[in-house]
Design a protein around this motif. Structure first.
Motif, mmCIF file in Angstrom:
data_model
loop_
_atom_site.group_PDB
_atom_site.id
_atom_site.type_symbol
_atom_site.label_atom_id
_atom_site.label_comp_id
_atom_site.label_asym_id
_atom_site.label_seq_id
_atom_site.Cartn_x
_atom_site.Cartn_y
_atom_site.Cartn_z
ATOM 1 N N GLY A 8 1.769 6.298 14.169
ATOM 2 C CA GLY A 8 0.354 7.510 14.216
ATOM 3 C C GLY A 8 0.268 5.725 13.740
ATOM 4 O O GLY A 8 -1.387 5.674 13.471
ATOM 5 N N SER A 17 -9.305 6.169 9.436
ATOM 6 C CA SER A 17 -8.172 7.348 9.464
ATOM 7 C C SER A 17 -7.493 6.903 10.549
ATOM 8 O O SER A 17 -7.569 6.681 11.941
ATOM 9 C CB SER A 17 -8.732 8.827 9.235
ATOM 10 O OG SER A 17 -10.077 8.886 8.323
ATOM 11 N N ARG A 19 -3.256 9.478 11.084
ATOM 12 C CA ARG A 19 -2.304 10.430 10.660
ATOM 13 C C ARG A 19 -0.717 9.701 10.735
ATOM 14 O O ARG A 19 -0.372 9.147 12.219
ATOM 15 C CB ARG A 19 -2.126 11.414 11.237
ATOM 16 C CG ARG A 19 -1.555 12.731 10.476
ATOM 17 C CD ARG A 19 -2.083 14.091 11.491
ATOM 18 N NE ARG A 19 -1.675 14.220 12.182
ATOM 19 C CZ ARG A 19 -1.571 15.316 12.785
ATOM 20 N NH1 ARG A 19 -0.824 16.627 12.259
ATOM 21 N NH2 ARG A 19 -0.606 15.861 14.227
ATOM 22 N N SER A 21 3.085 10.388 11.647
ATOM 23 C CA SER A 21 3.696 11.257 11.585
ATOM 24 C C SER A 21 5.253 10.702 11.152
ATOM 25 O O SER A 21 5.765 9.354 12.032
ATOM 26 C CB SER A 21 4.111 12.088 12.793
ATOM 27 O OG SER A 21 2.137 12.546 13.243
ATOM 28 N N PHE A 68 -5.440 9.847 0.803
ATOM 29 C CA PHE A 68 -4.163 10.631 1.633
ATOM 30 C C PHE A 68 -3.581 11.560 1.110
ATOM 31 O O PHE A 68 -4.169 12.505 -0.069
ATOM 32 C CB PHE A 68 -3.007 9.857 1.623
ATOM 33 C CG PHE A 68 -3.344 7.764 2.187
ATOM 34 C CD1 PHE A 68 -4.301 7.655 2.562
ATOM 35 C CD2 PHE A 68 -2.463 7.283 1.575
ATOM 36 C CE1 PHE A 68 -4.385 6.296 2.553
ATOM 37 C CE2 PHE A 68 -2.444 5.808 1.885
ATOM 38 C CZ PHE A 68 -3.038 5.454 2.942
ATOM 39 N N THR A 69 -3.306 12.384 2.429
ATOM 40 C CA THR A 69 -2.869 13.652 1.876
ATOM 41 C C THR A 69 -1.604 14.468 3.034
ATOM 42 O O THR A 69 -1.515 13.602 4.339
ATOM 43 C CB THR A 69 -3.659 14.854 3.007
ATOM 44 O OG1 THR A 69 -4.808 15.658 1.969
ATOM 45 C CG2 THR A 69 -3.708 16.395 2.495
ATOM 46 N N SER A 71 1.386 15.999 4.001
ATOM 47 C CA SER A 71 2.402 17.842 4.389
ATOM 48 C C SER A 71 2.897 18.016 5.559
ATOM 49 O O SER A 71 3.706 17.256 6.116
ATOM 50 C CB SER A 71 0.355 18.433 5.500
ATOM 51 O OG SER A 71 0.056 17.529 6.715
ATOM 52 N N TYR A 80 3.690 14.112 7.242
ATOM 53 C CA TYR A 80 2.371 14.222 8.124
ATOM 54 C C TYR A 80 1.820 13.351 6.627
ATOM 55 O O TYR A 80 2.630 13.148 6.069
ATOM 56 C CB TYR A 80 1.646 14.968 8.360
ATOM 57 C CG TYR A 80 2.091 15.159 10.049
ATOM 58 C CD1 TYR A 80 2.498 17.110 9.516
ATOM 59 C CD2 TYR A 80 1.893 15.184 10.827
ATOM 60 C CE1 TYR A 80 2.451 17.564 10.647
ATOM 61 C CE2 TYR A 80 2.318 16.199 12.608
ATOM 62 C CZ TYR A 80 2.804 17.156 12.432
ATOM 63 O OH TYR A 80 3.389 17.439 13.534
ATOM 64 N N GLN A 82 -1.559 11.871 6.353
ATOM 65 C CA GLN A 82 -3.111 11.986 6.510
ATOM 66 C C GLN A 82 -4.029 11.034 5.593
ATOM 67 O O GLN A 82 -3.490 10.894 4.692
ATOM 68 C CB GLN A 82 -3.920 13.158 6.698
ATOM 69 C CG GLN A 82 -5.005 13.316 6.909
ATOM 70 C CD GLN A 82 -6.025 12.663 8.468
ATOM 71 O OE1 GLN A 82 -4.892 12.936 9.695
ATOM 72 N NE2 GLN A 82 -6.596 11.783 9.097
ATOM 73 N N MET A 83 -4.774 9.612 5.916
ATOM 74 C CA MET A 83 -5.029 8.813 5.328
ATOM 75 C C MET A 83 -6.538 8.623 5.801
ATOM 76 O O MET A 83 -7.149 8.208 6.902
ATOM 77 C CB MET A 83 -4.007 7.677 5.949
ATOM 78 C CG MET A 83 -2.966 7.143 5.772
ATOM 79 S SD MET A 83 -2.150 6.310 6.115
ATOM 80 C CE MET A 83 -2.033 5.523 8.495
ATOM 81 N N ASN A 84 -7.472 8.682 4.853
ATOM 82 C CA ASN A 84 -8.391 9.039 5.152
ATOM 83 C C ASN A 84 -8.972 7.803 4.630
ATOM 84 O O ASN A 84 -8.543 7.284 3.382
ATOM 85 C CB ASN A 84 -9.545 10.054 4.359
ATOM 86 C CG ASN A 84 -8.920 11.557 5.660
ATOM 87 O OD1 ASN A 84 -8.297 11.244 6.527
ATOM 88 N ND2 ASN A 84 -8.650 12.244 5.277
#
Length: 121
Positions: A8, A17, A19, A21, A68-69, A71, A80, A82-84
């Motif tokens: 990713g 952004s 994401r 994996s 960042f999140t 999950s 995962y 998630q990078m914003n």
């Protein structure tokens, strides 16, 4: 032998952004807390985020909180990130690893090959 596969990564402009994996063959990620780490050129590897086995608890480095999140989907055997609102200083190779003692980043093991994230205009 356990080996993670990270994917990713890529080149993204500041503010963009991505994401990431993390998965592993022949290994059930759901039995373990998992962490994301990164290593920038010339710097030591640092913990970015980690997540408990059941996904209820998460932890973030101060530098990525609110952006960042982490999950997980144990049914898909995948974690995962998630990078914003990405910044140039987020540029690094990102790795995932098992966290033996959640949320201690120092207890990480079983590193993957990593995925390159480059934030640049």
């Amino acid at each position: 032998q356990l080996q993670f596969v990270e994917s990713g990564g890529g080149l993204v402009q500041p503010g963009g952004s991505l994401r990431l994996s993390c998965t592993a063959s022949e290994f059930i990620l759901g039995y373990h807390a998992i962490g994301w780490f990164r290593q920038a050129p010339g710097k030591e590897r640092e913990g970015v985020s980690c997540i408990s086995k059941n996904g209820v608890s998460t932890n973030y480095a101060d530098s990525v909180k609110g952006r960042f999140t982490i999950s997980r989907d144990n049914a898909k055997n995948t974690v995962y990130l998630q990078m914003n609102s990405l910044k140039p200083e987020d540029t690094a190779i990102y790795y995932c690893a098992v966290i033996a003692l959640y949320p201690s980043y120092g207890s990480a093991s079983y590193w993957g090959q990593g995925t390159q994230v480059t934030v640049s205009s």
